[in-house]
Design a protein around this motif. Structure first.
Motif, PDB file in Angstrom:
ATOM      1  N   SER A 152       0.971  -1.142   0.057  1.00 24.18           N
ATOM      2  CA  SER A 152      -0.019   0.002   0.081  1.00 24.18           C
ATOM      3  C   SER A 152       0.681   1.103   0.083  1.00 24.18           C
ATOM      4  N   MET A 153       1.930   1.252   0.735  1.00 23.83           N
ATOM      5  CA  MET A 153       2.882   2.514   0.810  1.00 23.83           C
ATOM      6  C   MET A 153       4.172   2.010   0.899  1.00 23.83           C
ATOM      7  N   MET A 154       5.186   2.830   0.348  1.00 22.80           N
ATOM      8  CA  MET A 154       6.477   2.733   0.482  1.00 22.80           C
ATOM      9  C   MET A 154       7.247   3.977   0.685  1.00 22.80           C
ATOM     10  N   GLN A 155       7.906   3.976   1.705  1.00 21.95           N
ATOM     11  CA  GLN A 155       8.763   5.487   1.797  1.00 21.95           C
ATOM     12  C   GLN A 155      10.082   5.322   2.073  1.00 21.95           C
ATOM     13  N   TYR A 156      10.993   6.313   1.334  1.00 19.12           N
ATOM     14  CA  TYR A 156      12.376   6.398   1.629  1.00 19.12           C
ATOM     15  C   TYR A 156      12.702   7.553   2.141  1.00 19.12           C
ATOM     16  N   MET A 157      13.395   8.008   2.941  1.00 20.55           N
ATOM     17  CA  MET A 157      13.749   9.465   3.386  1.00 20.55           C
ATOM     18  C   MET A 157      15.133   9.397   3.983  1.00 20.55           C
ATOM     19  N   GLU A 158      15.849  10.464   3.468  1.00 20.87           N
ATOM     20  CA  GLU A 158      17.062  10.694   4.201  1.00 20.87           C
ATOM     21  C   GLU A 158      16.987  12.090   4.956  1.00 20.87           C
ATOM     22  N   ILE A 159      17.439  12.254   6.061  1.00 22.00           N
ATOM     23  CA  ILE A 159      17.133  13.566   6.937  1.00 22.00           C
ATOM     24  C   ILE A 159      18.556  13.906   7.433  1.00 22.00           C
ATOM     25  N   ALA A 206      23.242  16.044  12.393  1.00 26.64           N
ATOM     26  CA  ALA A 206      22.957  14.586  12.634  1.00 26.64           C
ATOM     27  C   ALA A 206      22.155  14.336  11.413  1.00 26.64           C
ATOM     28  N   GLY A 207      22.314  12.837  11.071  1.00 24.82           N
ATOM     29  CA  GLY A 207      21.342  12.496  10.068  1.00 24.82           C
ATOM     30  C   GLY A 207      21.129  10.921  10.270  1.00 24.82           C
ATOM     31  N   ALA A 208      20.124  10.730   9.276  1.00 22.99           N
ATOM     32  CA  ALA A 208      19.315   9.315   9.404  1.00 22.99           C
ATOM     33  C   ALA A 208      18.709   8.942   8.132  1.00 22.99           C
ATOM     34  N   GLY A 209      18.700   7.670   7.690  1.00 26.18           N
ATOM     35  CA  GLY A 209      17.879   7.230   6.658  1.00 26.18           C
ATOM     36  C   GLY A 209      16.633   6.446   7.182  1.00 26.18           C
ATOM     37  N   VAL A 222      15.316   2.425  10.387  1.00 21.28           N
ATOM     38  CA  VAL A 222      15.959   3.840  10.597  1.00 21.28           C
ATOM     39  C   VAL A 222      17.791   3.332  10.502  1.00 21.28           C
ATOM     40  N   PHE A 223      18.332   3.999   9.805  1.00 21.99           N
ATOM     41  CA  PHE A 223      19.885   3.628   9.594  1.00 21.99           C
ATOM     42  C   PHE A 223      20.738   4.888   9.272  1.00 21.99           C
ATOM     43  N   HIS A 224      21.775   4.506   9.474  1.00 24.15           N
ATOM     44  CA  HIS A 224      23.042   5.458   9.269  1.00 24.15           C
ATOM     45  C   HIS A 224      23.679   5.202   8.037  1.00 24.15           C
ATOM     46  N   ASP A 225      23.689   3.914   7.571  1.00 24.74           N
ATOM     47  CA  ASP A 225      24.361   3.609   6.239  1.00 24.74           C
ATOM     48  C   ASP A 225      23.251   2.896   5.597  1.00 24.74           C
ATOM     49  N   PHE A 226      23.025   3.000   4.383  1.00 24.29           N
ATOM     50  CA  PHE A 226      21.958   2.339   3.573  1.00 24.29           C
ATOM     51  C   PHE A 226      22.566   0.777   3.306  1.00 24.29           C
ATOM     52  N   LEU A 227      23.937   0.732   3.248  1.00 25.53           N
ATOM     53  CA  LEU A 227      24.631  -0.736   2.962  1.00 25.53           C
ATOM     54  C   LEU A 227      24.168  -1.665   4.224  1.00 25.53           C
ATOM     55  N   ASP A 228      23.862  -1.056   5.332  1.00 21.88           N
ATOM     56  CA  ASP A 228      23.742  -1.957   6.432  1.00 21.88           C
ATOM     57  C   ASP A 228      22.454  -2.608   6.453  1.00 21.88           C
ATOM     58  N   PRO A 284      18.967   7.504  15.848  1.00 22.93           N
ATOM     59  CA  PRO A 284      18.913   8.036  14.718  1.00 22.93           C
ATOM     60  C   PRO A 284      19.305   9.598  14.433  1.00 22.93           C
ATOM     61  N   MET A 285      19.068  10.443  15.537  1.00 18.93           N
ATOM     62  CA  MET A 285      19.762  11.692  15.161  1.00 18.93           C
ATOM     63  C   MET A 285      20.338  12.093  16.777  1.00 18.93           C
TER      64      MET A 285
END
Length: 189
Positions: free
Chosen positions: A17-24, A42-45, A67-73, A158-159
């Motif tokens: 129904s929904m998918m979201q990807y964000m980087e902050i 600070a930052g997170a995805g 919630v992640f700091h590195d997408f590869l993880d 995350p932050m």
């Protein structure tokens, strides 16, 4: 796309129904006329997915967030598994009679409860006699298995920040330790 395909491949899942990807990213600078000067970044995805399944005339939904700091993880297959399990777990569920039952709260449900009742830990609310926890420091308020620790420097935070919104250095502390009320949230403003 891999996340969506993996979820849709599961038997019983009707749709995503929904998918979201964000980087902050956040940058904070606090200065005042008394010489306070603090700066930090600070930052997170965040990845979120919501799926739906149906049985008879009932529709069931489930979700998961990472919630992640590195997408590869990020383990996309593990995230998909969480969405699938959360979606399918409600199928066939029914109400139980009222009564006292031992329960297990998963992390998302516990987080929602904590958010709803967080004001009882606020020192200002305690001082204004608006908290049920007034006068309870050191008392058992939960099972001895419960420890609620706030750690703004934890690697998974995350932050994370080394100072709060008032420029005061942050540090780890426990609100509840082994079931005992250990501290309240304090605000210097």
């Amino acid at each position: 796309k891999q996340l969506e395909k993996t979820i849709l491949a599961a038997q019983g899942i009707d749709k995503v129904s929904m998918m979201q990807y964000m980087e902050i990213e956040s940058e904070t600078l606090i200065k005042n006329t008394l010489g306070l000067s603090q700066a930090g970044k600070a930052g997170a995805g965040i990845i979120f997915a919501l799926a739906a399944a149906s049985q008879d005339d009932d529709v069931y939904s489930g979700s998961a967030v990472k919630v992640f700091h590195d997408f590869l993880d990020v383990d996309i297959d593990e995230l998909a598994k969480e969405v699938i399990e959360d979606t399918l777990s409600g199928i066939g569920a029914s109400s139980v009679p009222s009564g006292d039952y031992p329960i297990f709260l998963d992390k998302d449900v516990f987080s929602n409860f904590l958010q709803a009742f967080s004001s009882v830990f606020n020192a200002e609310m305690v001082q204004k006699d608006l908290s049920l926890l007034k006068g309870k420091l050191g008392d058992m308020i939960a099972s001895e298995k419960v420890t609620l620790r706030i750690d703004p420097h934890h690697e998974d935070a995350p932050m994370s920040s080394h100072f709060d919104d008032e420029g005061y250095p942050t540090q780890a502390f426990s609100l509840i330790e082994n079931g005992k009320l250990h501290s309240y949230f304090h605000n210097l403003a």
